[in-house]
Scaffold this motif. Structure first.
Motif, PDB file in Angstrom:
ATOM      1  N   GLY A 169      42.304  31.294  41.036  1.00 39.83           N
ATOM      2  CA  GLY A 169      42.994  30.606  40.236  1.00 39.83           C
ATOM      3  C   GLY A 169      43.149  29.187  40.107  1.00 39.83           C
ATOM      4  N   ARG A 194      45.557  44.724  40.309  1.00 44.51           N
ATOM      5  CA  ARG A 194      46.182  43.803  39.806  1.00 44.51           C
ATOM      6  C   ARG A 194      45.026  42.530  39.219  1.00 44.51           C
ATOM      7  NH1 ARG A 194      48.505  45.120  44.413  1.00 44.51           N
ATOM      8  NH2 ARG A 194      50.621  45.595  44.438  1.00 44.51           N
ATOM      9  N   ASP A 228      41.766  33.512  49.632  1.00 43.12           N
ATOM     10  CA  ASP A 228      42.472  32.851  48.683  1.00 43.12           C
ATOM     11  C   ASP A 228      41.830  31.308  48.647  1.00 43.12           C
ATOM     12  OD1 ASP A 228      44.195  31.500  46.895  1.00 43.12           O
ATOM     13  OD2 ASP A 228      46.037  32.515  47.737  1.00 43.12           O
ATOM     14  N   ASP A 269      47.646  40.751  33.543  1.00 47.28           N
ATOM     15  CA  ASP A 269      48.073  39.534  33.236  1.00 47.28           C
ATOM     16  C   ASP A 269      46.904  38.776  32.565  1.00 47.28           C
ATOM     17  OD1 ASP A 269      49.403  37.184  32.556  1.00 47.28           O
ATOM     18  OD2 ASP A 269      50.310  36.897  34.397  1.00 47.28           O
ATOM     19  N   SER A 301      42.732  33.272  37.277  1.00 47.19           N
ATOM     20  CA  SER A 301      43.754  32.474  35.949  1.00 47.19           C
ATOM     21  C   SER A 301      43.464  30.806  35.890  1.00 47.19           C
ATOM     22  CB  SER A 301      45.331  32.798  36.325  1.00 47.19           C
ATOM     23  OG  SER A 301      45.691  32.514  37.741  1.00 47.19           O
ATOM     24  N   TYR A 314      44.643  39.202  36.988  1.00 48.76           N
ATOM     25  CA  TYR A 314      45.160  37.950  36.304  1.00 48.76           C
ATOM     26  C   TYR A 314      43.933  37.274  35.966  1.00 48.76           C
ATOM     27  CZ  TYR A 314      49.011  38.930  39.506  1.00 48.76           C
ATOM     28  OH  TYR A 314      50.039  39.778  40.216  1.00 48.76           O
ATOM     29  N   ASP A 371      43.093  43.166  44.313  1.00 53.48           N
ATOM     30  CA  ASP A 371      44.060  42.020  43.603  1.00 53.48           C
ATOM     31  C   ASP A 371      42.737  41.057  43.089  1.00 53.48           C
ATOM     32  OD1 ASP A 371      46.395  43.279  44.165  1.00 53.48           O
ATOM     33  OD2 ASP A 371      47.141  41.729  45.443  1.00 53.48           O
ATOM     34  N   SER A 402      43.950  27.826  50.099  1.00 52.30           N
ATOM     35  CA  SER A 402      44.394  27.384  48.780  1.00 52.30           C
ATOM     36  C   SER A 402      45.257  26.132  48.705  1.00 52.30           C
ATOM     37  CB  SER A 402      45.480  28.449  48.123  1.00 52.30           C
ATOM     38  OG  SER A 402      46.554  28.654  49.014  1.00 52.30           O
ATOM     39  N   THR A 421      41.209  41.230  48.257  1.00 52.75           N
ATOM     40  CA  THR A 421      42.025  40.255  47.697  1.00 52.75           C
ATOM     41  C   THR A 421      41.026  39.152  47.172  1.00 52.75           C
ATOM     42  OG1 THR A 421      44.066  40.866  48.703  1.00 52.75           O
ATOM     43  CG2 THR A 421      44.073  38.659  47.511  1.00 52.75           C
ATOM     44  N   SER A 456      41.243  35.215  45.219  1.00 55.46           N
ATOM     45  CA  SER A 456      42.113  34.422  44.386  1.00 55.46           C
ATOM     46  C   SER A 456      41.373  33.173  44.116  1.00 55.46           C
ATOM     47  CB  SER A 456      43.283  34.348  45.052  1.00 55.46           C
ATOM     48  OG  SER A 456      44.040  35.420  45.269  1.00 55.46           O
ATOM     49  N   SER A 462      42.399  29.260  45.695  1.00 58.84           N
ATOM     50  CA  SER A 462      42.930  28.927  44.369  1.00 58.84           C
ATOM     51  C   SER A 462      43.476  27.429  44.404  1.00 58.84           C
ATOM     52  CB  SER A 462      44.180  29.866  44.080  1.00 58.84           C
ATOM     53  OG  SER A 462      45.173  30.035  44.868  1.00 58.84           O
ATOM     54  N   ASP A 464      42.557  37.325  41.124  1.00 58.07           N
ATOM     55  CA  ASP A 464      43.295  36.305  40.182  1.00 58.07           C
ATOM     56  C   ASP A 464      42.367  35.436  39.991  1.00 58.07           C
ATOM     57  OD1 ASP A 464      44.794  34.378  39.296  1.00 58.07           O
ATOM     58  OD2 ASP A 464      45.911  34.353  41.055  1.00 58.07           O
TER      59      ASP A 464
END
Length: 960
Positions: free
Chosen positions: A415, A460, A387, A490, A439, A462, A435, A365, A411, A413, A389, A437
């Motif tokens: 975002g 979760r 991840d 979210d 976003s 997002y 998870d 990330s 997971t 991510s 992001s 994400d």
């Protein structure tokens, strides 16, 4: 991914388990069960308990004589001696887990003092006091007398809950220790000046000094630790170790048996030490958050072939993505927040030498990656956490990217990565996903049931788009119930409404809810609120069209944030919000249609830091009869109908940073105690009230004040000359503005002639003084010119007189200057032309005279209205000054000008000829000696001839 705060990975668990296993075998006796400990030890434990504050009742079992059955006590079955005292906080800390609840943790903490009665426990081998709240307590030196200890854990998670002061050197007497833990997740208030006592702990296999300040130990800390031959784990995170304390080499390296080394979060700004490359037994290496001047070389790190966990995040790595060669045992790799070039494809090529890839967690990330999402990620067959992001992929998510991800991924991510397009439907095949994400990207299109079809484990979610058009939840079946049970939801700028859909109401295990700008209207279903009440922590339903009365909130024991702003709620604020939710930190109801008085029970919010009820129709006095929460940091109550004087009870809010009471009906004077009791204010807005009297000079005692808005009142007197004491306006620098709201805080100010809204950090960059629309008189104090960081100065619509300060051009950051509608006189200072950032100027309706200064920035402000109604003011963009007209050229004057020009040319030529001729001769005579002699001999000869001629002429005249 959840990050568990246990400073020890697998090896620590193994050590811990082995120790407990040995302890169990030494304590158990198959023939009998001991219930009663020795009487002297029972009394010692009760004395120890008396000095502890046990609010949760963890020690409630410590009664009677059967002390070996008390909670946390273990006895040796053969001798009945207490061998273990385990008083760790049972509510484990899990940071970055939205389900974790601080209130529950805090309530489970033991507090108080540690009585030396423990010295009676002569056979104590195990002592664990971790995770409690022993703030402002020094580590007792008597611990050094518990010489039978093999395990000592005094760790804490939060710095303000930890022990303070210097670690006592008497702990060096604990020669039997195998395990010693002082660790804290961040910096604590404990320190050590000398670690030489560590060298006596030759049996130590685990050492955690995380958060202990070692900056005063020099390089001796390393030499002391290097004398521990049995050490397997070493944790030195956030110890304030700098580059001068980390030698590049060691004469003898005794740390070659280390399995775990954690030196993250220090200030090591030197080259990477070479001796670390020889720690070939390492399985975990964490060097994150160190500003190495020469970061670790991957070509050297590949010598550490046993590595399973490597964290190099925030270490200043740059350039091409690195080749990890033979690090084929890696299970987790964190390279986050570095500056790489290239994309994911280049990174994965570095693992081409690994026949069997074991990677389970990969964090790339905020690394500056570009290009497309690579299908090669499919080679990471065991990947569980990914991840990516904060990068710049900019394309869409290809179907094959999701298709090639490991089916075990938990997971994902992506975002803040500038991704565009629609979300692929095969997201729904990641049936192990927990998870997700997505976003803050540029998503578009819609979501259907297929996107969530097999996400049975999802907890979760997002999702948000930065495009103006929202993502639409386009469900074909209104009664569709998703297969997951979310804990965190979210959604921002995702069209879920118009009502609360059934799929949302089916989520009854939520701990955090964010439905921002979701197109929801109507009332909140009370059944849904009731179902989530027992575990909900944050509830954000802002920027919708939700109407009706505020819901009756009951049985919300852990709710710390409510944001119902920008909706259509009406009616009053129920007092139940105060009495039933004492844990509240943030309360946002701004921009609704609420009326009535603010509940006086708000004093029950002992932990509240942020309250925003602005832009409603609330009335009456701000209640203070039951007190004002002293924990307040931000109070925004502007644009309501509050009346009365500004409550003196606010003096108790000594930590208050932002106070906005503008747009109300407050009367009386501005209290002088604001300057003495609220010294941390960085925003004070009292505009548009009916305040009178003078501006108290005590306001100059607010060193952090960035925004002072007292406009549109009835203030009289003079502007305080002490404004140059406002330190935050004297020099530009990093703002101390902190965003306390869980949602997005908005600050409304008047700048550049209009009201504008600024969000969070941007508002912290504003520097404003607005005293307009009052009855202030006398001169503008020259001290205002010292506020060089000021961005907006508005003194318009007062009765100010005298001159504009001569040095007003010193305000070189000024963007807005409004001095209109006063009685200012004299010339406009020439220094005004120095304001290169000035974009809004109004000097109209004064008594200014003379010429408008010229300047590159002022010439861009061509609107004559900014100078109008100053009859004696002239120059661009107003009509020309009279003296300009006196010098206008006429046709009859052209010939005279030409003659004058000719005469000027003649005289200039003559003067130049004389100067050149004079210095041609004289200069030569000065420089050449021989010419100088010849010249003066010639001059003497001529002089004699002239004298003789004159004598003859006189004689001839006499003869006549």
């Amino acid at each position: 991914m959840d990050i568990y705060v246990h400073f020890n990975p697998i090896s620590r668990l193994i050590l811990h388990f082995m120790f407990l296993l040995m302890l169990a075998f030494s304590c158990l006796n198959t023939s009998t069960t001991v219930e009663s400990c020795m009487e002297e030890e029972r009394r010692a434990l009760l004395i120890f308990k008396q000095d502890l504050n046990d609010s949760s009742g963890r020690l409630s079992s410590w009664v009677g004589h059967q002390c070996c059955l008390w909670r946390g006590i273990t006895c040796n079955n053969r001798t009945s001696r207490v061998v273990s005292l385990d008083l760790r906080n049972p509510y484990a800390v899990i940071l970055y887990d939205n389900d974790w609840n601080f209130t529950q943790y805090d309530e489970s903490c033991l507090r108080g003092k540690l009585n030396p009665s423990l010295l009676v426990l002569k056979h104590l081998r195990y002592l664990d006091l971790s995770g409690n709240n022993f703030q402002e307590i020094h580590i007792p030196s008597f611990f050094g007398e518990l010489t039978t200890l093999r395990y000592l854990n005094l760790s804490s998670t939060f710095y303000n809950y930890s022990f303070v002061g210097e670690i006592p050197s008497s702990l060096g007497n604990l020669s039997n220790l195998n395990y010693l833990d002082f660790g804290h997740f961040y910096q604590s208030s404990s320190y050590s000046k000398n670690l030489n006592w560590l060298s006596h702990l030759s049996s130590l296999t685990y050492l955690n000094l995380g958060g202990v300040n070692l900056s005063s130990t020099g390089v001796s800390w390393l030499h002391a630790i290097n004398m521990l031959p049995s050490l397997l784990e070493l944790h030195l995170s956030y110890c304030s170790i700098d580059g001068n304390q980390l030698p590049l080499s060691l004469p003898t390296n005794n740390l070659t048996s280390l399995l775990v080394l954690d030196m993250s979060g220090n200030v090591i700004n030197s080259p990477f030490p070479k001796w670390m490359y020889n720690l070939t037994s390492l399985r975990k290496l964490d060097l994150a958050e160190n500003p190495f001047s020469l970061p670790p070389s991957i070509n050297e790190l590949v010598r550490l072939k046993a590595l399973e966990h490597l964290d190099l995040g925030y270490t200043g790595l740059k350039g091409q993505l690195l080749s990890f060669g033979n690090l084929c045992k890696l299970k987790s790799l964190d390279l986050s927040s570095n500056e790489f070039e290239g994309g994911v494809e280049e990174f994965l090529s570095g693992f081409s030498n690994c026949s069997f890839n074991r990677m389970e967690s990969l964090d790339l990330s905020w690394c500056g990656l570009e290009g497309n999402l690579s299908s090669s990620l499919g080679m990471l067959k065991n990947l569980q956490h990914l991840d990516l992001s904060g990068n710049s992929f900019r394309g869409s998510i290809p179907e094959y990217f999701i298709g090639n991800l490991s089916a075990s991924v938990k997971t994902l991510s992506l975002g803040y990565s500038e991704l565009v397009g629609s979300l692929p439907q095969n997201l729904g095949r990641l049936n192990e996903l927990v998870d997700l994400d997505l976003s803050d990207n540029l998503w578009e299109g819609s979501l259907t049931e297929a996107h969530f079809m097999n996400l049975t484990r999802l907890e979760r979610l997002y999702l948000s788009t930065t495009r103006p058009d929202p993502i639409v939840f386009n469900l074909t079946d209104y009664e569709w119930i998703p297969p997951f049970h979310l804990r965190v939801l979210d959604l921002e700028n995702c069209r879920v409404g118009p009502g609360f859909p059934l799929w949302l109401q089916s989520q009854t295990q939520l701990s955090r809810v964010g439905l921002i700008n979701a197109g929801i209207s109507g009332a909140i279903p009370e059944e849904w609120l009731s179902s989530i009440s027992s575990q909900i922590q944050a509830l954000d339903l802002s920027h919708n069209q939700i109407s009706g009365k505020l819901p009756f909130l009951f049985n919300f024991p852990y709710l710390f944030s409510i944001d119902f702003s920008h909706n259509q709620f009406d009616g009053t604020i129920p007092s139940s919000i105060c009495s039933n939710i004492p844990t509240l930190w943030e309360f946002s109801l701004d921009n609704n249609q609420l009326s009535g008085e603010f509940p006086k029970e708000w004093s029950l919010w002992s932990d509240i830091v942020y309250v925003d009820v602005s832009n409603n129709s609330l009335s009456g006095n701000i209640p203070t009869s039951m007190g004002v929460p002293s924990s307040l940091l931000v109070l925004k109550a502007g644009n309501n109908h509050f009346s009365g004087e500004i409550p003196s009870a606010f003096q108790n809010c000594s930590s208050l940073e932002r106070l906005d009471l503008g747009g109300n009906k407050f009367t009386g004077s501005i209290p002088s105690w604001i300057g003495s009791k609220l010294s941390g204010l960085n925003l004070l807005q009292l505009r548009s009230n009916s305040l009178s009297g003078h501006i108290p000079p005590q306001l100059c005692n607010l060193p952090s004040l960035q925004i002072l808005d007292l406009s549109h009142n009835r203030l009289s007197g003079t502007i305080p000359r002490c404004l140059n004491n406002l330190t935050a306006l004297l020099s530009s620098g990093s703002s101390g503005w902190v965003s306390y709201g869980v949602g997005t805080e908005v600050t409304t100010v008047t700048t550049k002639g209009r009201e504008s809204e600024y969000f969070e950090g941007n508002a912290g960059l504003l520097t404003i003084i607005d005293l307009s629309s009052n009855e202030l008189e006398d001169e503008i104090p020259e001290e205002v010119s010292s506020l060089t960081a000021l961005g907006t100065l508005n003194l318009s619509m007062n009765q100010l007189s005298g001159n504009i300060p001569f040095n007003i051009g010193n305000l070189f950051h000024l963007e807005t200057l409004d001095l209109s509608q006063n009685q200012l006189s004299g010339n406009i200072p020439q220094s005004l032309s120095n304001l290169t950032f000035l974009s809004h100027l109004n000097l109209s309706r004064n008594k200014l005279t003379g010429r408008i200064p010229s300047g590159s920035q002022l010439q861009t402000l061509e609107d004559p209205s900014i100078y109008e109604a100053n009859p004696s003011l002239c120059g661009s963009p107003l009509p020309k000054c009279p003296e300009d007209n006196m010098h206008e050229p006429h046709a009859d004057d052209n010939k005279d000008h030409e003659d004058d020009d000719n005469k000027l040319g003649f005289y200039t030529s003559a003067v130049l000829g004389f100067i050149i001729g004079f210095w041609s001769v004289c200069g030569t005579l000065i420089l050449k000696k021989s010419w100088r002699y010849a010249y003066f001999q010639f001059f003497d000869h001529i002089k004699e001839k002239v004298a003789l001629a004159i004598s003859l002429r006189v004689a001839r005249l006499q003869r006549w």
